[in-house]
Design an enzyme around this catalytic site. Structure first.
Site, PDB file in Angstrom:
ATOM      1  N   LYS A  25      -4.768   1.841 -11.598  1.00 34.81           N
ATOM      2  CA  LYS A  25      -3.601   1.514 -12.436  1.00 34.81           C
ATOM      3  C   LYS A  25      -2.636   0.622 -11.672  1.00 34.81           C
ATOM      4  O   LYS A  25      -2.150  -0.371 -12.198  1.00 34.81           O
ATOM      5  CB  LYS A  25      -2.881   2.809 -12.844  1.00 34.81           C
ATOM      6  CG  LYS A  25      -1.506   2.575 -13.438  1.00 34.81           C
ATOM      7  CD  LYS A  25      -0.818   3.854 -13.830  1.00 34.81           C
ATOM      8  CE  LYS A  25       0.103   4.407 -12.768  1.00 34.81           C
ATOM      9  NZ  LYS A  25       1.359   3.661 -12.540  1.00 34.81           N
ATOM     10  N   ASN A  26      -2.365   0.993 -10.424  1.00 32.75           N
ATOM     11  CA  ASN A  26      -1.335   0.266  -9.683  1.00 32.75           C
ATOM     12  C   ASN A  26      -1.791  -1.105  -9.224  1.00 32.75           C
ATOM     13  O   ASN A  26      -1.032  -1.846  -8.623  1.00 32.75           O
ATOM     14  CB  ASN A  26      -0.832   1.107  -8.495  1.00 32.75           C
ATOM     15  CG  ASN A  26       0.067   2.242  -8.978  1.00 32.75           C
ATOM     16  OD1 ASN A  26       0.384   2.326 -10.160  1.00 32.75           O
ATOM     17  ND2 ASN A  26       0.455   3.108  -8.063  1.00 32.75           N
ATOM     18  N   ARG A  96       7.187   1.161 -15.386  1.00 33.79           N
ATOM     19  CA  ARG A  96       7.817   0.619 -14.184  1.00 33.79           C
ATOM     20  C   ARG A  96       7.239  -0.756 -13.815  1.00 33.79           C
ATOM     21  O   ARG A  96       7.956  -1.651 -13.375  1.00 33.79           O
ATOM     22  CB  ARG A  96       7.593   1.622 -13.036  1.00 33.79           C
ATOM     23  CG  ARG A  96       7.925   1.134 -11.673  1.00 33.79           C
ATOM     24  CD  ARG A  96       9.401   1.184 -11.388  1.00 33.79           C
ATOM     25  NE  ARG A  96       9.724   0.669 -10.071  1.00 33.79           N
ATOM     26  CZ  ARG A  96      10.953   0.491  -9.628  1.00 33.79           C
ATOM     27  NH1 ARG A  96      11.978   0.798 -10.389  1.00 33.79           N
ATOM     28  NH2 ARG A  96      11.173   0.016  -8.435  1.00 33.79           N
ATOM     29  N   ASP A 120       7.948   6.249 -14.527  1.00 35.42           N
ATOM     30  CA  ASP A 120       8.089   7.635 -14.085  1.00 35.42           C
ATOM     31  C   ASP A 120       9.524   7.906 -13.678  1.00 35.42           C
ATOM     32  O   ASP A 120      10.137   7.111 -12.984  1.00 35.42           O
ATOM     33  CB  ASP A 120       7.212   7.870 -12.851  1.00 35.42           C
ATOM     34  CG  ASP A 120       5.841   8.344 -13.248  1.00 35.42           C
ATOM     35  OD1 ASP A 120       5.644   8.606 -14.439  1.00 35.42           O
ATOM     36  OD2 ASP A 120       4.999   8.460 -12.352  1.00 35.42           O
ATOM     37  N   ASP A 314       1.948   9.287  -3.878  1.00 45.10           N
ATOM     38  CA  ASP A 314       1.236   9.659  -5.109  1.00 45.10           C
ATOM     39  C   ASP A 314       0.166  10.738  -4.878  1.00 45.10           C
ATOM     40  O   ASP A 314      -0.287  11.380  -5.820  1.00 45.10           O
ATOM     41  CB  ASP A 314       0.594   8.417  -5.747  1.00 45.10           C
ATOM     42  CG  ASP A 314       1.648   7.466  -6.312  1.00 45.10           C
ATOM     43  OD1 ASP A 314       2.853   7.755  -6.178  1.00 45.10           O
ATOM     44  OD2 ASP A 314       1.266   6.432  -6.876  1.00 45.10           O
TER      45      ASP A 314
END
Ligand code: UD1
Length: 432
Positions: A25-26, A96, A120, A314
């Site tokens: 995802k990041n 974000r 988040d 994370d």
């Protein structure tokens, strides 16, 4: 699927089999934002099927880039050049990573209106380092009614030293610098594998970047129009991989994680080894995988989160969950986000013995958790509660599943395929 969905978990013993780790995802969200840098058709593969990719696609559609999901993790993105450099609040506040449109838009078009980002909710997440770096390159910013209005004629290269290796600031400065006049040097740059993935994507588009994977990035700007569309496979998600490792750690068993890159998780794997987990890295690059084997009770350790190559923040909810059932006492120190222990109350509902205060949590392992209804406060904590459910006797019911959907590609299906007793239920509908 509704916002009231729940995940029900009952302890089922050892997990066995193979699981394929999806793209990160990041990384994918940043790659998608970087398609603003050039006209043409981009193809991303190994794209995770997660809600945030859909939200990012909506945001980019509002700005002028179309996304088409082709199935099997393939995403085609078309930039026809009709860009409107405005990121509207309704979309920005949901994610974000929307802040990542700032660098590409400013570098290429010299103008952006960006609502301040959401995502988040764990403590305040300022963007001062992003703005300071871009200012050093000639941008000016004005904040009006919650909207950052950014302008620049043409950015110029600059020597920028980050006070802290911020992931987002590194990415925004990098994606602005590829079109700046002259060379930009980012010192104390973040070194996360997802940053390297973005660098490789930009290089494939024609950007000039040296020092990839190190804390000094040197970018030689090219003229707007010189970059071109490309194809790229998203780097595998080390946080999702860690989630399956944690699941095996608390359940026992033997699982192969296809695609997981041990070289991106080095420090974590060492600490998991200290806890009694056996993890073997096999293959390399696209053929990489990890084999994990766990039996008996974990041992407690002390852990502190740090920027890469340290232990990622994370991973922390997963580690706290593992420590909750380990033998002994572990102290976990959070060095990135002060408010990031909110899920502790949920783990306490499951019988975990944790005391959290400011940046520290003291976790006294108990032999066994006991199932209860809990609520996911964010993506990673949500996945950790699912893992906790695997270690709890009785039934654990996790609400707030939409948080987990933001970053996990079929967590329930993947765990079920490994033998976990887990299902997703939608209220008012018979369970599958
Ligand atoms: C990214 C990840 C997130 C991860 C984090 C740290 C995405 C979408 N999110 O977030 O999952 O937890 O990296 O690995 O990729 N800071 C400032 N000023 C700034 C920028 C950051 O003070 O201008 C602070 C933040 O408040 C935080 C720390 O620096 O305390 C780390 O932030 P950063 O590395 O920028 O994280 P994100 O890019 O937001």
């Amino acid at each position: 699927m509704t916002d009231d969905d729940r995940i029900l978990i009952r302890r089922a013993g050892p997990l066995r089999g193979e699981v394929t780790i999806p793209g990160a995802k990041n990384s994918v969200l940043k790659l998608m934002a970087a398609t603003l840098l050039a006209d043409g058709e981009f193809t991303l593969t190994n794209v995770p099927d997660i809600a945030d990719v859909g939200i990012m696609a909506e945001l980019l559609a509002a700005i002028g880039v179309e996304s088409r999901f082709e199935g099997h993790g393939r995403l085609t993105m078309v930039n026809r050049g009709g860009i409107r450099p405005v990121a509207p609040y309704e979309l920005v506040e949901r994610i974000r990573a929307s802040i990542n449109v700032l660098g590409p838009l400013l570098g290429r078009f010299g103008k952006v209106s960006l609502s301040l980002p959401g995502g988040d909710d764990f403590g305040s997440r300022p963007i001062d380092m992003h703005l300071k770096g871009l200012e050093a390159m000639g941008a000016t910013f004005e904040l009006r009614h919650g909207v950052v209005e950014a302008t620049a004629d043409r950015l110029h290269g600059a020597d920028i030293t980050l006070e802290f290796p911020s992931v987002g600031a590194t990415e925004n400065i990098l994606t602005a610098a590829v079109h700046a006049k002259g060379a930009t040097v980012i010192d104390n740059a973040a070194r996360e594998p997802e940053i390297s993935d973005l660098c490789h994507f930009l290089v494939a588009m024609g950007a000039h970047i040296e020092g990839i994977g190190t804390s000094t990035l040197r970018i030689e700007g090219v003229e707007p129009g010189e970059l071109h569309a490309t194809q790229h496979a998203v780097v595998p998600d080390r946080i999702q991989a860690a989630t399956y490792l944690a699941a095996v750690a608390v359940s026992g068993g033997e699982v192969v994680l296809r695609g997981a890159r041990g070289d991106h998780m080095d420090m974590l794997l060492r600490r998991f080894h200290d806890m009694g987990l056996t993890v073997t890295a096999m293959g390399a690059g696209a053929d990489a995988s990890l084999a994990v084997w766990a039996q008996g009770r974990l041992r407690s350790i002390d852990v502190a989160t740090l920027p890469y190559p340290g232990i990622a923040t994370d991973y922390k909810p997963l580690i706290v969950t593992m420590l909750s059932v380990a033998d002994g006492v572990g102290i976990v120190t959070e060095n990135l986000y002060p408010g990031r222990f909110r899920y502790v109350e949920e783990l306490q509902r499951l019988g975990a013995d944790i005391r959290a205060d400011g940046h520290h949590a003291v976790v006294r392992g108990v032999p066994q958790l006991s199932g209860a209804p809990v609520k996911a406060p964010d993506i990673r904590a949500g996945a950790a509660l699912v893992v906790a459910g695997l270690a709890a006797e009785g039934e654990t019911s996790v609400a707030g599943v939409h948080h987990i959907d933001r970053g996990y590609d079929d967590l329930v299906g993947r765990l079920a395929a490994l033998g976990a007793d887990i299902e997703r239920v939608t209220p008012g509908r018979a369970s599958a």
